[in-house]
Design a protein around this motif. Structure first.
Motif, PDB file in Angstrom:
ATOM      1  N   UNK A 115     -27.600  11.866 -14.654  1.00 36.71           N
ATOM      2  CA  UNK A 115     -26.440  12.414 -13.940  1.00 36.71           C
ATOM      3  C   UNK A 115     -25.680  13.380 -14.844  1.00 36.71           C
ATOM      4  N   UNK A 116     -25.456  12.952 -16.090  1.00 39.35           N
ATOM      5  CA  UNK A 116     -24.702  13.801 -17.024  1.00 39.35           C
ATOM      6  C   UNK A 116     -25.491  15.064 -17.372  1.00 39.35           C
ATOM      7  N   UNK A 117     -26.806  14.910 -17.567  1.00 38.39           N
ATOM      8  CA  UNK A 117     -27.635  16.089 -17.894  1.00 38.39           C
ATOM      9  C   UNK A 117     -27.561  17.126 -16.768  1.00 38.39           C
ATOM     10  N   UNK A 118     -27.639  16.652 -15.513  1.00 38.29           N
ATOM     11  CA  UNK A 118     -27.585  17.591 -14.375  1.00 38.29           C
ATOM     12  C   UNK A 118     -26.180  18.181 -14.249  1.00 38.29           C
ATOM     13  N   UNK A 119     -25.153  17.332 -14.408  1.00 34.80           N
ATOM     14  CA  UNK A 119     -23.753  17.796 -14.298  1.00 34.80           C
ATOM     15  C   UNK A 119     -23.449  18.890 -15.325  1.00 34.80           C
ATOM     16  N   UNK A 120     -23.868  18.651 -16.563  1.00 38.59           N
ATOM     17  CA  UNK A 120     -23.625  19.639 -17.622  1.00 38.59           C
ATOM     18  C   UNK A 120     -24.368  20.938 -17.321  1.00 38.59           C
ATOM     19  N   UNK A 121     -25.582  20.819 -16.791  1.00 39.83           N
ATOM     20  CA  UNK A 121     -26.357  22.018 -16.470  1.00 39.83           C
ATOM     21  C   UNK A 121     -25.679  22.786 -15.341  1.00 39.83           C
ATOM     22  N   UNK A 122     -25.130  22.039 -14.352  1.00 43.58           N
ATOM     23  CA  UNK A 122     -24.440  22.718 -13.245  1.00 43.58           C
ATOM     24  C   UNK A 122     -23.214  23.477 -13.769  1.00 43.58           C
ATOM     25  N   UNK A 123     -22.548  22.878 -14.763  1.00 44.20           N
ATOM     26  CA  UNK A 123     -21.386  23.562 -15.373  1.00 44.20           C
ATOM     27  C   UNK A 123     -21.849  24.871 -16.022  1.00 44.20           C
TER      28      UNK A 123
END
Ligand SMILES: Nc1nc2c(ncn2[C@@H]2O[C@H](COP(=O)(O)OP(=O)(O)OP(=O)(O)O)[C@@H](O)[C@H]2O)c(=O)[nH]1
Length: 417
Positions: free
Chosen positions: A119-127
């Motif tokens: 979740x964090x990996x995807x969230x950071x990438x979306x940022x």
């Protein structure tokens, strides 16, 4: 000798089998797979902490420092974009990094890490993708960072192969789709997506070979640890394992004030058995008897081990005398059911055992050597009484007072302090 780990065999399917030969599956047969996953969870916690600390440091510098970074921000983003940039930095990137870091410090929540990492990996990438879209207005691009994000999904978050691949693919797809939806230069975007796909492939093969080596090393290590505590002939615990276990169990029983019992099980006239049937037959007999004795220790804290030669021990936690007597009766009956011929025995036609059992409630200031001594005396009494029987002792615990039974004076002083 080469050890072969029991990797799971895929269902029969020619195409699948050919693929499995090329890339053998990364999973053990149960229950090994669950044990490995537990170990991996613990191991990943430390690794993620190690990578999160410098990542947090970098992020803090970029988020909080003024001066050159402020100037850079003003070049990269338009003034009306600063609000959203700050929300992403302070509202998403910083707190999620901090949360990940905190999770790695709590053993209880290491399961959360499995859910949180993708979740964090995807969230950071979306940022980062959002920053990239915002920067396009100023003529800049963060496209070179996307392959790095893809690789970091494989390397930084301690994820298993499937989760890492799904996460990395999500990042590439999100980057392609947002660019297409925002109507950005399709030629450049396609090239960036192609580069990210290369990173995806590289990351996969790196992660695969790393995970396979890690699994093999874990398996070898486990076999080695296991062999240190297992008796090679009978395949039950050995003296070393018993010594470690009794120490822990005695301390636990002293703290929780519950009774423990020790059974010393000795084969009757085993020298005569060896002399009559041969040493090989003796070995075979020991293995069969050990198998039956091991069934007496079925609860998680109970343990059966080979104490030495033809003598075995069963250590039972939180057990009353009645239950011990019942267990000993069962043990005699199960051994009799084996019907191992012993023509040289004066006790009967088949192999029999004598059992010395000691039931005590551990007290502070007393050592488990006393428990063993009491069981030994009970065993001696069983042998003297004619063999093929059980003698249980418990009341003698209060009066038995030898050097071995009492905790040495120095130890007592340490405990008192
Ligand atoms: N085959 C085999 N024999 C073993 C092993 N370890 C110990 N022994 C034998 O076990 C026998 C034990 O003999 P003793 O201690 O005299 O006891 P016993 O003949 O069983 O007599 P009681 O215990 O008094 O009934 C010895 O002959 C040992 O050689 C082993 O690993 N394999």
């Amino acid at each position: 000798m080469q050890m072969k780990p029991p990797f799971r065999t895929p269902h029969r399917n020619p195409l699948r089998e050919r693929f499995a030969k090329l890339l053998p599956p990364l999973s053990f047969a149960e229950p090994l797979e669950s044990q490995y996953r537990n170990w991996h969870r613990e191991h990943a916690r430390e690794r993620v902490r190690f990578t999160m600390l410098p990542a947090m440091g970098l992020l803090l510098i970029v988020c909080l420092a003024n001066g050159p970074f402020r100037d850079l921000r003003e070049v990269l983003f338009a003034p009306d974009q600063m609000g959203i940039v700050d929300v992403l930095r302070f509202g998403v990137l910083l707190p999620t990094c901090l949360a990940m870091l905190l999770v790695t410090y709590t053993k209880l929540y290491s399961r959360w890490l499995e859910l949180a990492a993708p979740a964090v990996a995807v969230l950071h990438s979306l940022c980062v993708i959002a920053f990239d879209l915002l920067m396009h207005r100023q003529g800049y691009s963060l496209s070179s960072v996307i392959p790095m994000l893809v690789l970091s999904a494989y390397m930084l978050f301690g994820m298993m192969a499937t989760k890492a691949t799904i996460t990395a693919t999500t990042i590439v797809v999100a980057y392609g789709v947002t660019g297409w939806a925002a109507g950005l230069d399709s030629g450049q975007r396609s090239f960036d997506v192609a580069m990210s796909c290369c990173a995806l492939l590289l990351g996969f093969f790196f992660h695969y070979s790393f995970a396979r080596t890690q699994r093999l090393n874990w398996f070898r290590n486990m076999m080695l640890t296991d062999s240190v505590h297992r008796d090679a002939l009978t395949n039950i615990g050995n003296r070393r394992m018993f010594d470690v276990h009794i120490d822990r169990l005695w301390n636990q029983a002293t703290r929780t004030r519950v009774p423990v019992a020790l059974l010393l099980v000795d084969l009757d006239h085993f020298k005569a058995f060896n002399d009559h049937a041969g040493h090989q037959a003796g070995d075979h007999c020991l293995a069969r008897v050990a198998n039956v004795i091991a069934q007496s220790a079925r609860r998680p804290l109970d343990v059966a081990a080979r104490y030495g030669g033809e003598e075995f021990v069963v250590l039972l936690f939180d057990v009353k005398r009645d239950r011990v007597e019942e267990l000993c009766r069962e043990l005699h009956a199960n051994l009799a059911a084996l019907k191992i011929p012993h023509p040289a025995s004066s006790v009967g036609p088949y192999v029999t055992v004598s059992i010395g059992a000691a039931c005590v409630e551990p007290q502070t200031g007393r050592h488990h050597d006393g428990l063993i001594q009491l069981a030994d005396e009970a065993l001696y009494a069983a042998k003297e009484g004619g063999r093929n029987r059980t003698v249980v002792m418990d009341r003698e615990y209060a009066t038995l007072n030898t050097g071995a039974f009492r905790v040495p004076r120095t130890r007592k002083r340490i405990e008192a302090a």
